[in-house]
Design an enzyme around this catalytic site. Structure first.
Site, PDB file in Angstrom:
ATOM      1  N   PHE A 133       0.855  -1.188   0.000  1.00  0.00           N
ATOM      2  CA  PHE A 133       0.000   0.000   0.000  1.00  0.00           C
ATOM      3  C   PHE A 133       0.897   1.245   0.000  1.00  0.00           C
ATOM      4  O   PHE A 133       1.845   1.327   0.783  1.00  0.00           O
ATOM      5  CB  PHE A 133      -0.889  -0.031   1.250  1.00  0.00           C
ATOM      6  CG  PHE A 133      -1.986   0.982   1.236  1.00  0.00           C
ATOM      7  CD1 PHE A 133      -3.190   0.718   0.595  1.00  0.00           C
ATOM      8  CD2 PHE A 133      -1.822   2.202   1.854  1.00  0.00           C
ATOM      9  CE1 PHE A 133      -4.210   1.664   0.588  1.00  0.00           C
ATOM     10  CE2 PHE A 133      -2.837   3.151   1.849  1.00  0.00           C
ATOM     11  CZ  PHE A 133      -4.037   2.874   1.209  1.00  0.00           C
ATOM     12  N   ASP A 205       1.989  -4.911   8.599  1.00  0.00           N
ATOM     13  CA  ASP A 205       0.799  -4.080   8.481  1.00  0.00           C
ATOM     14  C   ASP A 205      -0.400  -5.018   8.334  1.00  0.00           C
ATOM     15  O   ASP A 205      -0.463  -5.813   7.389  1.00  0.00           O
ATOM     16  CB  ASP A 205       0.933  -3.154   7.267  1.00  0.00           C
ATOM     17  CG  ASP A 205      -0.209  -2.140   7.190  1.00  0.00           C
ATOM     18  OD1 ASP A 205      -1.316  -2.447   7.673  1.00  0.00           O
ATOM     19  OD2 ASP A 205       0.013  -1.054   6.618  1.00  0.00           O
ATOM     20  N   TYR A 230     -10.947   0.816  10.859  1.00  0.00           N
ATOM     21  CA  TYR A 230     -12.144   1.224  10.105  1.00  0.00           C
ATOM     22  C   TYR A 230     -12.479   0.280   8.959  1.00  0.00           C
ATOM     23  O   TYR A 230     -13.478   0.465   8.283  1.00  0.00           O
ATOM     24  CB  TYR A 230     -12.017   2.666   9.580  1.00  0.00           C
ATOM     25  CG  TYR A 230     -10.790   2.971   8.740  1.00  0.00           C
ATOM     26  CD1 TYR A 230     -10.704   2.551   7.422  1.00  0.00           C
ATOM     27  CD2 TYR A 230      -9.739   3.705   9.267  1.00  0.00           C
ATOM     28  CE1 TYR A 230      -9.594   2.841   6.659  1.00  0.00           C
ATOM     29  CE2 TYR A 230      -8.623   4.004   8.507  1.00  0.00           C
ATOM     30  CZ  TYR A 230      -8.538   3.567   7.204  1.00  0.00           C
ATOM     31  OH  TYR A 230      -7.443   3.857   6.461  1.00  0.00           O
ATOM     32  N   LYS A 231     -11.627  -0.745   8.733  1.00  0.00           N
ATOM     33  CA  LYS A 231     -11.911  -1.698   7.661  1.00  0.00           C
ATOM     34  C   LYS A 231     -12.732  -2.848   8.252  1.00  0.00           C
ATOM     35  O   LYS A 231     -13.886  -2.646   8.618  1.00  0.00           O
ATOM     36  CB  LYS A 231     -10.596  -2.126   7.023  1.00  0.00           C
ATOM     37  CG  LYS A 231      -9.932  -0.952   6.284  1.00  0.00           C
ATOM     38  CD  LYS A 231      -8.559  -1.246   5.733  1.00  0.00           C
ATOM     39  CE  LYS A 231      -8.045  -0.035   4.948  1.00  0.00           C
ATOM     40  NZ  LYS A 231      -6.605  -0.111   4.662  1.00  0.00           N
ATOM     41  N   ARG A 379     -12.425  -4.698  -7.024  1.00  0.00           N
ATOM     42  CA  ARG A 379     -12.115  -5.342  -5.747  1.00  0.00           C
ATOM     43  C   ARG A 379     -13.406  -5.541  -4.955  1.00  0.00           C
ATOM     44  O   ARG A 379     -14.214  -4.613  -4.842  1.00  0.00           O
ATOM     45  CB  ARG A 379     -11.141  -4.431  -5.003  1.00  0.00           C
ATOM     46  CG  ARG A 379     -10.448  -5.038  -3.831  1.00  0.00           C
ATOM     47  CD  ARG A 379      -9.409  -4.088  -3.288  1.00  0.00           C
ATOM     48  NE  ARG A 379     -10.020  -2.906  -2.674  1.00  0.00           N
ATOM     49  CZ  ARG A 379      -9.468  -2.186  -1.702  1.00  0.00           C
ATOM     50  NH1 ARG A 379      -8.279  -2.518  -1.235  1.00  0.00           N
ATOM     51  NH2 ARG A 379     -10.071  -1.139  -1.204  1.00  0.00           N
TER      52      ARG A 379
HETATM   53  C1  LIG Z   1      -5.902   1.128   4.341  1.00  0.00           C
HETATM   54  C2  LIG Z   1      -4.441   0.986   4.547  1.00  0.00           C
HETATM   55  C3  LIG Z   1      -3.705   1.976   5.183  1.00  0.00           C
HETATM   56  C4  LIG Z   1      -4.374   3.260   5.571  1.00  0.00           C
HETATM   57  O1  LIG Z   1      -3.575   4.131   6.288  1.00  0.00           O
HETATM   58  P1  LIG Z   1      -4.251   5.445   6.935  1.00  0.00           P
HETATM   59  O2  LIG Z   1      -3.164   6.069   7.681  1.00  0.00           O
HETATM   60  O3  LIG Z   1      -5.380   4.953   7.784  1.00  0.00           O
HETATM   61  O4  LIG Z   1      -4.796   6.278   5.842  1.00  0.00           O
HETATM   62  C5  LIG Z   1      -2.355   1.748   5.421  1.00  0.00           C
HETATM   63  N1  LIG Z   1      -1.759   0.596   5.014  1.00  0.00           N
HETATM   64  C6  LIG Z   1      -2.452  -0.382   4.372  1.00  0.00           C
HETATM   65  C7  LIG Z   1      -1.766  -1.631   3.953  1.00  0.00           C
HETATM   66  C8  LIG Z   1      -3.806  -0.202   4.106  1.00  0.00           C
HETATM   67  O5  LIG Z   1      -4.488  -1.140   3.462  1.00  0.00           O
END
Ligand SMILES: *Cc1c(COP(=O)(O)O)cnc(C)c1O
Length: 418
Positions: A133, A205, A230-231, A379
């Site tokens: 990401f 992560d 939040y996911k 997705r």
């Molecule tokens: C969704 C996601 C994030 C989001 O980071 P924020 O700081 O909450 O915007 C980070 N890393 C991964 C792998 C994600 O899927």
């Protein structure tokens, strides 16, 4: 596999022991929500909790609530509720800040640990995947550029390359457990063991893992982890993230965002920083309490089941989706981008299509909500707490109809959030 019919999907829902939990979520009529991997649905309990926080705790009790409503302790109390979902112990997790910020803290602390040890001080390479990401890569870039001590990022392109890239120059391996795009799942225990044999530390992560797949951080002997609430954890839009530091690393865990919430005695108002001994040293400053309080409503649903039950249903849902798309949309140029093997699959499924963005927009127009990711990927997230087998059937029928009728606008302008 029995003949796949809508009736068969309805019978799967009837046998599903998780089905009653769907009642605990607020889901709009006529919507099939396959984007809980990006923003989880709202637990009904969140509404009354929000009212309580805003009206009683803030409105009535005012500043007393830092003590009387447990606001000050909330990051660690939520961390302890979340810990069992990721194989962590009590006192090892706090819910605070964003995933990006927590990545920064963990990256900085990990590099400092390696630099402080004469045996590893010369190691200057951080390994991650090019397909990670972007914020993970960006945060590492920002930190190393700012440190200006010769650290460099090595972006690998495949799992095989990952194995050979981790060597005696590696300070830290930073990986996302379930890839946000493909849904590919890493073998946490094996990669962690490999990194350790090479003398590297590892940061995981769990953004697409927490609440989606069973995670055993301590059993895998991982070093650090961060992730979103939040996911799959249904904490609400922009709800705070978590950070995990195992007990044996806590004393050496020093990050540069050393704000007063991480101080040993925050209200002693001392003129210099002294980190608190436990996991609360990963905190920085005052948290948005209204948002943080919502995280508990999501975690309360997880407390009613197990990650094993969630995993079993998740694999059944994703298997069904793949089988249905491949059989019922067989005449269309759809290409599976997600591993077929269970051991390598998270809880979302991606298909590549030449008009992926337009097709996703057409699906959303029909109340079937998935999302689009570059390049050319549709997705679909499957959230066992509230996704039904019949939803999978109906979503694929919607997709089939859109493709058969070419009922999409290939030239549609992109929204800011895809
Ligand atoms: C969704 C996601 C994030 C989001 O980071 P924020 O700081 O909450 O915007 C980070 N890393 C991964 C792998 C994600 O899927």
């Amino acid at each position: 596999m029995p003949t796949l019919t809508r009736q068969h999907c309805l019978s799967l829902d009837q046998e599903d022991s998780l089905a009653p939990l769907r009642q605990q979520f607020s889901l709009p009529q006529g919507v099939i929500y396959l984007d809980g991997n990006s923003l989880g649905a709202m637990p009904k309990a969140a509404l009354s909790r929000a009212q309580q926080v805003i009206q009683a705790e803030w409105g009535n009790d005012l500043i007393k609530s830092w003590n009387t409503a447990g606001w000050f302790e909330l990051p660690s109390r939520l961390g302890n509720l979340l810990a069992p979902l990721i194989g962590a112990d009590e006192g090892e997790v706090v819910v605070t800040d964003s995933t990006s910020i927590n990545l920064f803290k963990a990256l900085a602390a990990a590099l400092q640990m390696q630099a402080a040890n004469p045996a590893t001080a010369a190691r200057k390479v951080i390994i991650t995947e090019r397909s990670n990401f972007p914020t993970d890569i960006y945060m590492a870039e920002g930190l190393t550029r700012w440190l200006d001590r010769g650290y460099r990022l090595h972006l690998v392109d495949s799992a095989e390359e990952l194995d050979s890239a981790i060597n005696s120059d590696t300070a830290l391996v930073m990986l996302t457990h379930v890839n946000y795009r493909s849904g590919a799942l890493h073998d946490m225990a094996a990669i962690t063991a490999h990194a350790h044999r090479q003398g590297a530390l590892i940061l995981w992560d769990l953004a697409h893992s927490a609440g989606a797949v069973p995670v055993e951080l301590n059993r895998a002997k991982a070093d650090f982890a961060v992730g979103c609430t939040y996911k799959y954890l249904n904490g609400g839009p922009g709800s705070q993230a978590f950070i995990w530091v195992p007990k044996h690393h806590q004393a050496a865990f020093h990050h540069p965002l050393s704000g007063w919430w991480g101080h040993a005695a925050p209200f002693a108002m001392q003129p210099s920083f002294e980190a608190t001994p436990g996991i609360r040293r990963a905190l920085c400053g005052t948290q948005p309490m209204v948002s943080l309080a919502m995280v508990e409503s999501g975690l309360q649903v997880f407390a009613q089941t197990t990650m094993q039950a969630i995993r079993a249903k998740s694999l059944a849902l994703t298997d069904l989706f793949i089988a249905l798309v491949e059989s019922r949309c067989a005449s269309h140029p759809l290409q599976l981008a997600t591993p077929r093997m269970h051991a390598q699959r998270g809880s979302h499924v991606s298909f590549i299509h030449p008009h992926a963005y337009a097709v996703i927009q057409a699906l959303i127009g029909r109340g079937i909500i998935g999302d689009y990711r570059e390049p050319g990927i549709m997705r679909f997230g499957f959230t066992p707490l509230y996704t039904q087998f019949v939803d999978v059937w109906d979503a694929v029928e919607g997709l089939r109809d859109i493709l058969d009728q070419q009922d999409y606008q290939p030239d549609a302008a992109r929204n800011a959030v895809t």
